[in-house]
Design an enzyme around this catalytic site. Structure first.
Site, mmCIF file in Angstrom:
data_model
loop_
_atom_site.group_PDB
_atom_site.id
_atom_site.type_symbol
_atom_site.label_atom_id
_atom_site.label_comp_id
_atom_site.label_asym_id
_atom_site.label_seq_id
_atom_site.Cartn_x
_atom_site.Cartn_y
_atom_site.Cartn_z
ATOM 1 N N ASN A 1 0.852 -1.195 0.000
ATOM 2 C CA ASN A 1 0.000 0.000 0.000
ATOM 3 C C ASN A 1 0.892 1.251 0.000
ATOM 4 O OD1 ASN A 1 -1.441 2.253 1.112
ATOM 5 N ND2 ASN A 1 -3.066 0.844 1.711
ATOM 6 N N ARG B 1 -9.886 7.618 -0.576
ATOM 7 C CA ARG B 1 -10.850 7.991 0.466
ATOM 8 C C ARG B 1 -11.781 9.080 -0.043
ATOM 9 N NH1 ARG B 1 -9.057 6.149 5.832
ATOM 10 N NH2 ARG B 1 -10.808 7.394 6.543
ATOM 11 N N ARG C 1 -7.729 12.493 1.114
ATOM 12 C CA ARG C 1 -6.684 13.068 1.975
ATOM 13 C C ARG C 1 -5.274 12.655 1.560
ATOM 14 N NH1 ARG C 1 -7.610 9.688 7.530
ATOM 15 N NH2 ARG C 1 -9.664 10.596 7.345
ATOM 16 N N HIS D 1 0.902 6.165 1.910
ATOM 17 C CA HIS D 1 1.667 7.117 2.716
ATOM 18 C C HIS D 1 2.749 7.846 1.931
ATOM 19 C CE1 HIS D 1 -0.794 6.469 6.029
ATOM 20 N NE2 HIS D 1 -0.510 5.188 6.133
ATOM 21 N N HIS E 1 -5.803 3.393 -1.303
ATOM 22 C CA HIS E 1 -7.136 3.634 -0.732
ATOM 23 C C HIS E 1 -7.582 5.016 -1.189
ATOM 24 C CE1 HIS E 1 -9.770 3.724 3.195
ATOM 25 N NE2 HIS E 1 -10.453 4.018 2.118
ATOM 26 N N HIS F 1 -3.253 -5.010 7.845
ATOM 27 C CA HIS F 1 -3.428 -3.855 8.721
ATOM 28 C C HIS F 1 -2.521 -3.976 9.938
ATOM 29 C CE1 HIS F 1 -4.980 -0.226 10.404
ATOM 30 N NE2 HIS F 1 -5.645 -0.032 9.291
ATOM 31 N N THR G 1 -8.078 3.034 8.552
ATOM 32 C CA THR G 1 -9.242 2.150 8.697
ATOM 33 C C THR G 1 -9.203 1.490 10.076
ATOM 34 O OG1 THR G 1 -8.849 1.686 6.366
ATOM 35 C CG2 THR G 1 -10.542 0.380 7.470
ATOM 36 N N GLU H 1 -8.686 0.026 -2.526
ATOM 37 C CA GLU H 1 -9.497 -0.001 -1.302
ATOM 38 C C GLU H 1 -10.461 1.170 -1.379
ATOM 39 O OE1 GLU H 1 -7.123 0.311 2.209
ATOM 40 O OE2 GLU H 1 -6.019 -1.497 1.742
ATOM 41 N N GLU I 1 -10.372 -9.969 3.175
ATOM 42 C CA GLU I 1 -9.100 -9.543 3.758
ATOM 43 C C GLU I 1 -9.310 -9.543 5.267
ATOM 44 O OE1 GLU I 1 -7.029 -6.039 2.314
ATOM 45 O OE2 GLU I 1 -6.070 -5.814 4.280
HETATM 46 N N1 PXP Z 1 -5.633 -3.400 4.541
HETATM 47 C C1 PXP Z 1 -6.588 -2.455 4.652
HETATM 48 C C2 PXP Z 1 -7.995 -2.833 4.344
HETATM 49 C C3 PXP Z 1 -6.266 -1.131 5.023
HETATM 50 O O1 PXP Z 1 -7.242 -0.210 5.118
HETATM 51 C C4 PXP Z 1 -4.916 -0.814 5.261
HETATM 52 C C5 PXP Z 1 -4.538 0.605 5.599
HETATM 53 O O2 PXP Z 1 -4.765 1.417 4.506
HETATM 54 C C6 PXP Z 1 -3.961 -1.834 5.128
HETATM 55 C C7 PXP Z 1 -4.344 -3.110 4.795
HETATM 56 C C8 PXP Z 1 -2.511 -1.572 5.358
HETATM 57 O O3 PXP Z 1 -2.335 -1.288 6.705
HETATM 58 P P1 PXP Z 1 -0.916 -0.752 7.204
HETATM 59 O O4 PXP Z 1 -0.701 0.563 6.537
HETATM 60 O O5 PXP Z 1 -1.096 -0.643 8.692
HETATM 61 O O6 PXP Z 1 0.091 -1.793 6.812
#
Ligand code: PXP
Length: 239
Positions: free
Chosen positions: A7, A45, A49, A10, A43, A191, A101, A70, A151
């Site tokens: 992901n 949103r 953001r 960030h 993601h 997550h 999330t 996402e 997931e």
């Molecule tokens: N899976 C989902 C559904 C999420 O919303 C997120 C955060 O965007 C992640 C995985 C990844 O989480 P992390 O950034 O804590 O690794």
């Protein structure tokens, strides 16, 4: 071996800290892929953001592995997904005030709404995963509404404070993965996972793919994105 989808939200968070055009999550997607990841996750949103519509469109054009979007199960997002056609949509709950999330989608509360979203996306040619807490009822409901994949939310395990809490929450994840496997659902997990917590998943072969963002981007700030992705892949190889 389980796969790794990275992901890159960030990277966009850092860009948005200055509201300019660097660093670009699209460039990050290419680096992640060259480092061996099996997919790139963003993601989109409602408040935009971090990730913007333009990022998703350009990633769709450039990603060669798999683009995972996402999103909340809203009509706006469903329209965007059907137009852009990611390889997988993961439906997540979304609250304006949250930093990230916070929990899985509660299918006991939102079964009809999520079921309609799953159907619309699948009719648009997009397989659908649902982000759920490690709870057998949620897995069964995901199966009942014809999701392609779940997931499993690993956050409660990653945040566990005591060994007892860790083993209890891990058992919930493992049992949920085994049930989902029996129901022939695809199984992702994510997550809060990091370079230590991933090691607990050794032997849990039901998981098809880990979805990891923050810990990889945090390491990338210090050692570079290519190495941060390769370090995580090396750990997943050991599971
Ligand atoms: N899976 C989902 C559904 C999420 O919303 C997120 C955060 O965007 C992640 C995985 C990844 O989480 P992390 O950034 O804590 O690794």
């Amino acid at each position: 071996m389980a796969g790794l989808a990275v992901n890159v939200d960030h990277v966009a968070t850092v860009r948005e800290a200055r509201k300019i055009d660097i660093p670009d999550p699209v460039t990050a997607g290419a680096i992640v892929e060259l480092a061996g990841a099996d997919g790139v996750v963003v993601h989109l949103r409602e408040d935009r953001r971090h990730i913007h519509d333009r990022d998703v469109r350009l990633l769709r054009e450039t990603i060669k592995t798999k683009l995972i979007l996402e999103m909340a199960a809203t009509s706006e997002m469903i329209g965007i997904a059907i137009e852009i056609k990611p390889d997988l949509v993961t439906l997540v709950p979304e609250k304006h005030e949250e930093l990230t999330t916070e929990g899985g989608l509660d299918l006991r509360l939102h079964e009809d709404m999520v079921s309609d979203a799953v159907q619309a996306l699948q009719e648009g040619g997009i397989p659908v995963s649902i982000f759920v807490d490690p709870d057998p009822d949620q897995i069964k409901l995901a199966h009942r509404i014809n999701a392609d994949c779940v997931e499993i939310h690993t956050g409660i395990f990653c945040e566990a404070k005591t060994p007892k809490e860790r083993s209890e929450t891990f058992e919930r994840i493992a049992n949920s993965a085994k049930l989902a496997h029996k129901l022939k659902l695809g199984i992702n997990a994510g997550h809060g996972l990091g370079y230590q917590s991933i090691k607990a998943f050794k032997g849990l072969s039901e998981i098809d793919e880990f979805s990891i963002g923050h810990s990889i981007i945090a390491r990338a700030v210090l050692v570079g994105l290519d190495r941060a992705v390769r370090d995580m892949i090396a750990l997943i190889k050991e599971l």
